[in-house]
Motif scaffolding. Structure first.
Motif, PDB file in Angstrom:
ATOM      1  N   LYS B  13       0.831  -1.207   0.000  1.00  0.00           N
ATOM      2  CA  LYS B  13       0.000   0.000   0.000  1.00  0.00           C
ATOM      3  C   LYS B  13       0.864   1.255   0.000  1.00  0.00           C
ATOM      4  CE  LYS B  13      -4.115  -2.183   1.387  1.00  0.00           C
ATOM      5  NZ  LYS B  13      -4.449  -3.133   2.431  1.00  0.00           N
ATOM      6  N   ASN B  14       2.017   1.157   0.663  1.00  0.00           N
ATOM      7  CA  ASN B  14       2.956   2.298   0.633  1.00  0.00           C
ATOM      8  C   ASN B  14       3.324   2.679  -0.795  1.00  0.00           C
ATOM      9  OD1 ASN B  14       3.124   2.825   3.292  1.00  0.00           O
ATOM     10  ND2 ASN B  14       5.109   1.859   3.636  1.00  0.00           N
ATOM     11  N   LEU B  15       3.357   1.672  -1.671  1.00  0.00           N
ATOM     12  CA  LEU B  15       3.833   1.927  -3.035  1.00  0.00           C
ATOM     13  C   LEU B  15       2.906   2.865  -3.798  1.00  0.00           C
ATOM     14  CD1 LEU B  15       5.093  -1.603  -4.112  1.00  0.00           C
ATOM     15  CD2 LEU B  15       6.336   0.273  -3.044  1.00  0.00           C
ATOM     16  N   LYS B  16       1.668   2.977  -3.314  1.00  0.00           N
ATOM     17  CA  LYS B  16       0.729   3.867  -4.007  1.00  0.00           C
ATOM     18  C   LYS B  16       0.815   5.296  -3.489  1.00  0.00           C
ATOM     19  CE  LYS B  16      -2.476   0.337  -5.505  1.00  0.00           C
ATOM     20  NZ  LYS B  16      -3.810  -0.232  -5.423  1.00  0.00           N
ATOM     21  N   LYS B  17       1.638   5.519  -2.483  1.00  0.00           N
ATOM     22  CA  LYS B  17       1.714   6.863  -1.894  1.00  0.00           C
ATOM     23  C   LYS B  17       2.647   7.771  -2.698  1.00  0.00           C
ATOM     24  CE  LYS B  17       0.404   5.167   2.627  1.00  0.00           C
ATOM     25  NZ  LYS B  17       0.931   4.570   3.854  1.00  0.00           N
TER      26      LYS B  17
END
Lengths: 82, 580
Positions: B13-17
Motif C-alpha cells: 500500500k505504501n507503493l501507491k503513496k
C-alpha cells in the motif's frame, strides 16, 4: 465464521479487495485472474497467503496451481474447514 | 528510523503513496530466484523510512552475467547500491550436480566466485555492494554428522557463510545482509513456504519477506549515516521489576531469581551496547537520589552510574527530559531510542517527539530481550575504537558544562582548558574514524558528502587532495578525532570538499583554528584563494553562516576567501606536532 459457500465467497471478496487495494472488485464462482486488474502470478501469492491465514489452512502447491476459478477455491476451502 | 514490523500488504500500500518529495537512491537488484516481491517490499519499507528507493531489477538469474559482461545493463544504471540476492535453493541445485570430488571443494569454489564478482564490481562501479548471505539449510543427508564431512551440503553452506563474513572484511565496500541469522531466528517454518517456492520460485515466505526488506533498508540507512547512537532507558519495570519509590531498592526484582532474571539480562545487553559505543541515558519519573541509590547499592545491578552518560530522574514530563538529554548530548533526536514499559509514556513521547524511535515493548518483561535483539536497532556500517570511550567523553562534557559557569568570560574559560590539537593526514589508523565521521556527522557538515573507508584511503593517497584530521584534548580529557577537512587543489585555489566537526566540541574555537590552518595550507601551496560551498540539508542549518563567520565573501552560490586579506581568527587552541 459461517462456512456456507456464499459466505466463503464474501470473505474472499473482502480479502481480494483488501490485498489488491481495490474496492470495486466483485467475485463470483466463475471469476478468474484475467477478469481482475492486478491479479497476476505475483499478487496471487499474496491472495493465497492471506486466505490461508484467515482460514488457518494450508493449500498444497498442486491445489494452488490447479484452481481454475474462484469457485474451485471456495470448494477447496469448504472441504478443508468443513 | 525503522518502523515497527509491517506486513507485505501494508508495504504494498505504501507503493501507491506519493514518493516525489522524498530523497531518492538507486538500487540494482540481482538474484538467482524471482526478485519482484523483494523489490516491492524494499520500496515499501524505504518509503516508511522517508526514502524513494528506485530499483532496477536484472533479468532472472543473471548475477554472474551482469557483473562479468562489461556491456551489461547493470553498468548502464549507475546505482548507489548493488544488492545481490543469491538463494540457498539455487546453491543446493549446483551442489547436487557436482561430482563427489568437486563437492568437497564447493565452499572454496563458491567463495572464490564471490571474491571475483565483488572485485569486478569494485573495479567497474564506485558503489556499495550489499550481499545477502545464505539461509541455513539442513538437507538431512548427513544430519548432525554434517560437520564431520566435506560432502555435506549443510556443512558446505555453513562454511560459505563464514567465508562471506571474511569477504566483507576484505572488501570495504561490501556489506552483508544477514539473512542467515534472520532465517535462523524465525525458523524454516516461518521463513519458507514450499508451496510458494514450488509454484513460483520465491524463496521467502510472504510473512518473512518484510523482515528481510527492513534489514536491507537498515543496512542502507547505516551506510547513509542514519544510525542510532543513544539508548534512553526508563527505570521502574523497565530496568528492574517494581517501583523503587514505593518498594525501596532492597525489594526490587533483579538478579537470578524469578522475573528478576529478565531485567538482569536486559541490563547486561545494554551494558554490551555501551561497550560498543552506544550512549546510555536514564529518563525516569523518580526522585533522583532514590533512583541513583539503586545503581550505587544494589548488588545485582549490572549497570552502574559510570555506565550512564546523562541521568535524568525528576517529575517533569518525559518529553521535556528527553529534550534535555538531547541538548546535553547534542545529537539528533532521530539517532536516539527510548525504552519504556508504560504504553502511556511511550505514546506521549511518540507524539511529543515523532522522530524518536520508541519500540513497542512486549507486555511481559521476559519477552523484552528477545524482542529487542530481533529489532537490530543499532545497525552500523563502520566501527572505530573511539566509539568505546564515548560515554566517558559525554561525562567529561557534563563536567565542563558545570565549570564554564564559574568563569567571568568565555575567553578566560577557553584559555583555562589548555586545549591542544593534533593535526594528521588521512592514513592507516585514522581512516575508519574519518570515514565514520563523514557518514555520521549531520549538523556541523558543510556539504554532507559521505565517504567509505576505501574512498578516504584513495583521498589520502591522491596528491590533488589534502585531507586533514583534527584530534582535540584538554585538561579534562581526550575528545579524539573530532573534525576534518578535505581540500581539493584546483588551478588557482583550494576547494573545500568537506568540512565537518563533531558537535561535542562546538564553541571551543575549533572551527576558527581549522580555518586558520586551511589558509596556511593554501599559502604553503602558493594559492591565493579558498573557495567554499554550503549545501543545505534538513539538519545542517548550524553551519549556514560558517563561511561568512570565517570571513569568506559570498559570490553566487560559492564563498571566497582571499588569503592575502586574511587575518588569523582568534582562538585558544595550541597545535601539537604535525604528523606527516
Amino acid at each position: 465464521m459461517s462456512l456456507e459457500p456464499n459466505s466463503i465467497l464474501e470473505t474472499l471478496n473482502k480479502i481480494w479487495r483488501e490485498e489488491l487495494d481495490n474496492e470495486s472488485i466483485v467475485l463470483n464462482d466463475s471469476t478468474t485472474a484475467s477478469d481482475i486488474e492486478d491479479w497476476d502470478s505475483i499478487t496471487n501469492i499474496q491472495l493465497v497467503v492471506a486466505t490461508e491465514k484467515f482460514y488457518k489452512i494450508r493449500f498444497t502447491a498442486a491445489e494452488i496451481s490447479g484452481f481454475k476459478n474462484v469457485g474451485e477455491m471456495v470448494r477447496c476451502i469448504k472441504k478443508k474447514v468443513g | 528510523m525503522n518502523d515497527q514490523a509491517l506486513t507485505f500488504s501494508e508495504l504494498k500500500k505504501n507503493l501507491k503513496k506519493d514518493f516525489t518529495t522524498l530523497p531518492d537512491f538507486k538500487i540494482a537488484l540481482l538474484g538467482d530466484s524471482p526478485t519482484q516481491l523483494l523489490n516491492q517490499a524494499i520500496r515499501g519499507y524505504a518509503f516508511s523510512m522517508g526514502w524513494n528507493a528506485k530499483i532496477w531489477e536484472a533479468d532472472f538469474d543473471q548475477i554472474e552475467r551482469q557483473i562479468l559482461d562489461p556491456d551489461s545493463d547493470l553498468y548502464k544504471q549507475s546505482p548507489d547500491f548493488v544488492l545481490l540476492f543469491p538463494s540457498v535453493q539455487k546453491l543446493r541445485i549446483k551442489f547436487y550436480q557436482l561430482s563427489k570430488e568437486k563437492q568437497k571443494g564447493f565452499a572454496n569454489e563458491i567463495t572464490q566466485q564471490w571474491r571475483m564478482l565483488c572485485s569486478t564490481l569494485q573495479q567497474k562501479l564506485n558503489t556499495k555492494v550489499l550481499l545477502m548471505n545464505y539461509a541455513p539449510y539442513d538437507d538431512g543427508i548427513f544430519g548432525s554428522f554434517s560437520s564431520k564431512t566435506p560432502f555435506s551440503f549443510t556443512g558446505q553452506v555453513r562454511a560459505i557463510n563464514v567465508s562471506l563474513d571474511n569477504l566483507s572484511i576484505e572488501f570495504k565496500n561490501l556489506f552483508l545482509v544477514d539473512v542467515n541469522s534472520m532465517h535462523a531466528l524465525v525458523g524454516n517454518e516461518s521463513a519458507f513456504s514450499s508451496a510458494v517456492y514450488i509454484n513460483s520460485g520465491f524463496v521467502f515466505h510472504l510473512n518473512f519477506l518484510p523482515r528481510v526488506a527492513l534489514e536491507v533498508c537498515q543496512v542502507i540507512g547505516a551506510i547513509k549515516g542514519q544510525i542510532h547512537k543513544c539508548l534512553i532507558l526508563d527505570l521502574d519495570n523497565t530496568l528492574w521489576g517494581g517501583v523503587v519509590g514505593d518498594d525501596g531498592w532492597e525489594n526490587l526484582e533483579i538478579g537470578d531469581l524469578g522475573i528478576g532474571k529478565a531485567f538482569t539480562q536486559l541490563q547486561q545487553w545494554a551494558k554490551q551496547l555501551k561497550r560498543r559505543g552506544i550512549i546510555l541515558c536514564i529518563c525516569s519519573k523518580n526522585d533522583e537520589a532514590i533512583a541513583k541509590e539503586v545503581f550505587e547499592k544494589h548488588p545485582d545491578m549490572k549497570l552502574r552510574l559510570d555506565d550512564i552518560a546523562v541521568f535524568v530522574a525528576n517529575w517533569k514530563t518525559k518529553v521535556e527530559n528527553i529534550r534535555f538529554i538531547q541538548s546535553v548530548l547534542n545529537i539528533g533526536v532521530d539517532s536516539m531510542v527510548f525504552l519504556d514499559d508504560n504504553p502511556f509514556e511511550r505514546n506521549m513521547v511518540r507524539m511529543g517527539i515523532p522522530e524518536l524511535f520508541v519500540p513497542e515493548l512486549p507486555e511481559d518483561p521476559e519477552e523484552y530481550l528477545s524482542f529487542l535483539e530481533s529489532l537490530h536497532l543499532f545497525e552500523i556500517a563502520s566501527l572505530s575504537e573511539e566509539d568505546e570511550t564515548r560515554t566517558k567523553q559525554y561525562q567529561e562534557e557534563a563536567k565542563r558544562t558545570v565549570v564554564q559557569s564559574a568563569f567571568a568570560n568565555e575567553d578566560e574559560f577557553l584559555e583555562s582548558l589548555n586545549m591542544e590539537v593534533t593535526v594528521s593526514n588521512f592514513s592507516g589508523y585514522n581512516i575508519p574514524r574519518v570515514a565514520q565521521l563523514t557518514q555520521r556527522s549531520n549538523q556541523f557538515n558543510l556539504r554532507t558528502i559521505r565517504y567509505t573507508e576505501d574512498d578516504i584511503e584513495q583521498i589520502g593517497k591522491n596528491p590533488d587532495y589534502t585531507g586533514l584530521a583534527f584530534s582535540l584534548q584538554d585538561k579534562y580529557g581526550d575528545y579524539g578525532l573530532i573534525s576534518l577537512v578535505i581540500l581539493k587543489t584546483e588551478t588557482d585555489h583550494l576547494f573545500i570538499d568537506t568540512w565537518l566537526m563533531s558537535c561535542r566540541v562546538l564553541k571551543r574555537g575549533m572551527e576558527q583554528f581549522v580555518c586558520n590552518l586551511m589558509v596556511e595550507k593554501a599559502i604553503d601551496a602558493g594559492l591565493k584563494k579558498i573557495i567554499g560551498e554550503y549545501i543545505p540539508t534538513a539538519k545542517n542549518g548550524l553551519v549556514k553562516n560558517l563561511l561568512a563567520d570565517s570571513t569568506f565573501k559570498q559570490l553566487g552560490d560559492k564563498w571566497i576567501l582571499e588569503t592575502t586579506d586574511f587575518a588569523p581568527i582568534k582562538n585558544f587552541i595550541h597545535q601539537s606536532v604535525l604528523k606527516e
